[in-house]
Design a protein around this motif. Structure first.
Motif, PDB file in Angstrom:
ATOM      1  N   SER A   3       0.882  -1.067  -0.169  1.00 42.78           N
ATOM      2  CA  SER A   3      -0.020   0.030   0.012  1.00 42.78           C
ATOM      3  C   SER A   3       0.747   1.211  -0.060  1.00 42.78           C
ATOM      4  O   SER A   3       0.442   2.366  -0.555  1.00 42.78           O
ATOM      5  CB  SER A   3      -0.794   0.060   1.253  1.00 42.78           C
ATOM      6  OG  SER A   3      -1.854  -1.137   1.190  1.00 42.78           O
ATOM      7  N   LEU A   4       1.915   1.214   0.644  1.00 42.31           N
ATOM      8  CA  LEU A   4       2.888   2.382   0.777  1.00 42.31           C
ATOM      9  C   LEU A   4       3.482   2.430  -0.435  1.00 42.31           C
ATOM     10  O   LEU A   4       3.718   3.548  -0.981  1.00 42.31           O
ATOM     11  CB  LEU A   4       3.957   2.179   2.113  1.00 42.31           C
ATOM     12  CG  LEU A   4       4.780   3.370   2.128  1.00 42.31           C
ATOM     13  CD1 LEU A   4       4.015   4.495   2.341  1.00 42.31           C
ATOM     14  CD2 LEU A   4       5.760   2.937   3.253  1.00 42.31           C
ATOM     15  N   GLU A   5       4.007   1.757  -0.966  1.00 42.11           N
ATOM     16  CA  GLU A   5       4.449   1.664  -2.499  1.00 42.11           C
ATOM     17  C   GLU A   5       3.616   2.030  -3.482  1.00 42.11           C
ATOM     18  O   GLU A   5       3.971   2.991  -4.308  1.00 42.11           O
ATOM     19  CB  GLU A   5       5.131   0.271  -2.979  1.00 42.11           C
ATOM     20  CG  GLU A   5       6.055   0.362  -4.171  1.00 42.11           C
ATOM     21  CD  GLU A   5       7.028   1.119  -3.863  1.00 42.11           C
ATOM     22  OE1 GLU A   5       7.671   1.785  -5.000  1.00 42.11           O
ATOM     23  OE2 GLU A   5       7.693   1.303  -2.625  1.00 42.11           O
ATOM     24  N   SER A   6       2.421   1.647  -3.441  1.00 41.94           N
ATOM     25  CA  SER A   6       1.246   2.148  -4.299  1.00 41.94           C
ATOM     26  C   SER A   6       1.184   3.710  -4.140  1.00 41.94           C
ATOM     27  O   SER A   6       0.955   4.525  -4.988  1.00 41.94           O
ATOM     28  CB  SER A   6       0.197   1.443  -4.030  1.00 41.94           C
ATOM     29  OG  SER A   6      -1.007   1.836  -4.943  1.00 41.94           O
ATOM     30  N   PHE A   7       1.151   3.973  -2.827  1.00 43.69           N
ATOM     31  CA  PHE A   7       0.764   5.457  -2.554  1.00 43.69           C
ATOM     32  C   PHE A   7       1.976   6.195  -3.070  1.00 43.69           C
ATOM     33  O   PHE A   7       1.706   7.509  -3.787  1.00 43.69           O
ATOM     34  CB  PHE A   7       0.467   5.812  -1.120  1.00 43.69           C
ATOM     35  CG  PHE A   7       0.732   7.229  -0.615  1.00 43.69           C
ATOM     36  CD1 PHE A   7      -0.488   7.662  -0.836  1.00 43.69           C
ATOM     37  CD2 PHE A   7       1.759   7.643   0.029  1.00 43.69           C
ATOM     38  CE1 PHE A   7      -0.669   9.110  -0.415  1.00 43.69           C
ATOM     39  CE2 PHE A   7       1.742   9.040   0.246  1.00 43.69           C
ATOM     40  CZ  PHE A   7       0.484   9.709   0.015  1.00 43.69           C
ATOM     41  N   ARG A   8       3.253   5.827  -2.880  1.00 43.83           N
ATOM     42  CA  ARG A   8       4.427   6.636  -3.293  1.00 43.83           C
ATOM     43  C   ARG A   8       4.315   6.752  -5.025  1.00 43.83           C
ATOM     44  O   ARG A   8       4.641   7.809  -5.378  1.00 43.83           O
ATOM     45  CB  ARG A   8       5.611   5.815  -2.913  1.00 43.83           C
ATOM     46  CG  ARG A   8       5.962   6.118  -1.465  1.00 43.83           C
ATOM     47  CD  ARG A   8       7.153   5.358  -0.921  1.00 43.83           C
ATOM     48  NE  ARG A   8       7.477   5.660   0.216  1.00 43.83           N
ATOM     49  CZ  ARG A   8       8.067   4.833   1.079  1.00 43.83           C
ATOM     50  NH1 ARG A   8       8.539   3.651   0.737  1.00 43.83           N
ATOM     51  NH2 ARG A   8       8.361   4.959   2.352  1.00 43.83           N
ATOM     52  N   HIS A   9       3.983   5.665  -5.566  1.00 43.92           N
ATOM     53  CA  HIS A   9       3.815   5.530  -6.905  1.00 43.92           C
ATOM     54  C   HIS A   9       2.972   6.792  -7.349  1.00 43.92           C
ATOM     55  O   HIS A   9       3.134   7.498  -8.358  1.00 43.92           O
ATOM     56  CB  HIS A   9       3.486   4.381  -7.597  1.00 43.92           C
ATOM     57  CG  HIS A   9       3.472   4.103  -9.140  1.00 43.92           C
ATOM     58  ND1 HIS A   9       4.459   4.428  -9.907  1.00 43.92           N
ATOM     59  CD2 HIS A   9       2.422   4.130  -9.803  1.00 43.92           C
ATOM     60  CE1 HIS A   9       4.024   4.335 -11.035  1.00 43.92           C
ATOM     61  NE2 HIS A   9       2.660   4.016 -11.053  1.00 43.92           N
ATOM     62  N   HIS A  10       1.545   6.869  -6.922  1.00 46.67           N
ATOM     63  CA  HIS A  10       0.644   7.620  -7.265  1.00 46.67           C
ATOM     64  C   HIS A  10       1.065   9.090  -6.955  1.00 46.67           C
ATOM     65  O   HIS A  10       0.693   9.922  -7.536  1.00 46.67           O
ATOM     66  CB  HIS A  10      -0.811   7.373  -6.560  1.00 46.67           C
ATOM     67  CG  HIS A  10      -1.292   5.883  -7.057  1.00 46.67           C
ATOM     68  ND1 HIS A  10      -1.765   6.004  -8.419  1.00 46.67           N
ATOM     69  CD2 HIS A  10      -1.610   4.600  -6.663  1.00 46.67           C
ATOM     70  CE1 HIS A  10      -2.046   4.657  -8.732  1.00 46.67           C
ATOM     71  NE2 HIS A  10      -2.155   4.108  -7.655  1.00 46.67           N
ATOM     72  N   ASP A  11       1.435   9.421  -5.549  1.00 45.18           N
ATOM     73  CA  ASP A  11       2.160  10.504  -5.199  1.00 45.18           C
ATOM     74  C   ASP A  11       3.204  11.184  -6.166  1.00 45.18           C
ATOM     75  O   ASP A  11       2.884  12.373  -6.518  1.00 45.18           O
ATOM     76  CB  ASP A  11       2.692  10.449  -3.921  1.00 45.18           C
ATOM     77  CG  ASP A  11       2.653  11.803  -3.262  1.00 45.18           C
ATOM     78  OD1 ASP A  11       1.910  12.655  -3.275  1.00 45.18           O
ATOM     79  OD2 ASP A  11       3.895  11.855  -2.598  1.00 45.18           O
TER      80      ASP A  11
END
Length: 80
Positions: free
Chosen positions: A67-75
């Motif tokens: 989830s954190l990696e996905s958030f970073r990617h979208h951010d």
């Protein structure tokens, strides 16, 4: 941690249940006949321990990492 014998715990169980709920301190229950021991804790304390075990489980940590990696990617895409 307070330690009490099995017999004492059996005879005063209601009192010890009140005590662990009011003071949030577990009670160790021992037996002369057996090397086995048990711990009496409040339901709230038990629930807290189970939740902590779940939160720290490998499966849950992997989901958090994903989830954190996905958030970073979208951010990163948002700020580009």
């Amino acid at each position: 941690m307070q330690a009490v014998s099995y017999v004492k715990a059996q005879n005063q169980l209601s009192r010890f249940i009140e005590q662990v709920n009011e003071k949030s301190k577990p009670i160790l229950i021992t037996s002369k006949r057996s090397k086995e021991k048990a711990v009496l804790v409040s339901k709230a304390e038990y629930d807290n321990m189970v939740e902590n075990i779940y939160v720290r489980s490998d499966e849950n940590l992997e989901r958090i990492r994903e989830s954190l990696e996905s958030f970073r990617h979208h951010d990163e895409r948002w700020h580009s």
